[in-house]
Design an enzyme around this catalytic site. Sequence first.
Site, PDB file in Angstrom:
ATOM      1  N   THR A   1      37.174  41.552  46.583  1.00  0.00           N
ATOM      2  CA  THR A   1      36.578  41.432  45.270  1.00  0.00           C
ATOM      3  C   THR A   1      37.501  41.687  44.162  1.00  0.00           C
ATOM      4  OG1 THR A   1      34.930  42.123  43.617  1.00  0.00           O
ATOM      5  CG2 THR A   1      35.510  43.653  45.201  1.00  0.00           C
TER       6      THR A   1
ATOM      7  N   TYR B   1      31.128  50.593  44.286  1.00  0.00           N
ATOM      8  CA  TYR B   1      31.435  49.390  44.823  1.00  0.00           C
ATOM      9  C   TYR B   1      32.803  49.004  44.963  1.00  0.00           C
ATOM     10  CZ  TYR B   1      31.349  44.459  45.322  1.00  0.00           C
ATOM     11  OH  TYR B   1      31.612  43.144  45.725  1.00  0.00           O
TER      12      TYR B   1
END
Length: 346
Positions: free
Chosen positions: A124, A164
């Site tokens: 990501t 995250y």
Amino acid sequence: MKLLVTGGCGFLGSNLVADALRRGVEVTVLDNLSRVGADRNRAWLGEQGHFDFVFGDVANPDTVSAIVEKSRPDAIYHLAGQVAMTTSINDPRADFETNALGTFNVLEAVRCHAPEAVVVYSSTNKVYGDLEQYRYEEGATRWTCPEHPEGFDEATPLTFASPYGCSKGSADQYALDYARVFGLRTVVFRHSSMYGGRQFATFDQGWIGWFCAEAARVAGGDGAPITIAGDGKQVRDVLHADDMVALYSAAVEHIAEARGHAFNVGGGMANSLSLLELFTLLESIVGAPLPIRHGPARESDQRVFVADIAKARRLLRWVPRVGARDGIERMMQWTREVAQIGRAHV
């Protein structure tokens, strides 16, 4: 060819599995079916062709080791993961166990049982943190970053912000290090925003899909405003599912050049949109005004992330083919079809 796809019933996974089945690839899918829409994608994939399905979680090392040892895949698309920043803040342990530990389990299983397999990891852009070290300029509809007019490349410093970001960033680095230390054929894709058919989006994840569904709701007569986080000028580059499928195939095809590399991947500057610009586009597609309501900005949200895709273009011979308007029109069509099917089963 034998392919293992973790998280194969998710949005990205179901598109990749369907493409592999069309090409006659022998596919094994590992999924715990926790994502919204995963059951529906599994049923849909069953209509596309035969594949072996294993219900399980990458956080369980015995499950992962057994499936890799049994299937001995030529390639693994490791997509299973916890994908929402808000969820990682609410339950950081589960986020860590799925993303960081789950990826470690996959890499260890490959090292022990299938060391020649190509492993493509779905990372990501959040590994770069909130990117607030750069200067931004505010325009009428979007923020811009003058220091990176073509987007952010892979030399951007890593800054793991939020649970995250930490869990995905740790997994990202483990994947690259297993190429350096153990010689595995790993590739890391640091994704920007992805969208397309089979994406059952939520407010917390899959913003293109979510706002397409919201636009369909408003166009259907529900006039309640659509809530957006922040000022709506935050910018992402959007990448359609068809281009993602081509990207993953390119990684396997060009593994000699791609091995041990991370790539920033998205639609590039030509396919970048702010939330406000997306709403303008959606209004032209649905033929109706879309009222919006501004909520608080999300924690650690990047004002701008556009991937500089020059490295992927050079080493993988890959460029996006689906333009933002064409792709979002197709996404709206799929959203309407899913809504009609849902109403038919009520």
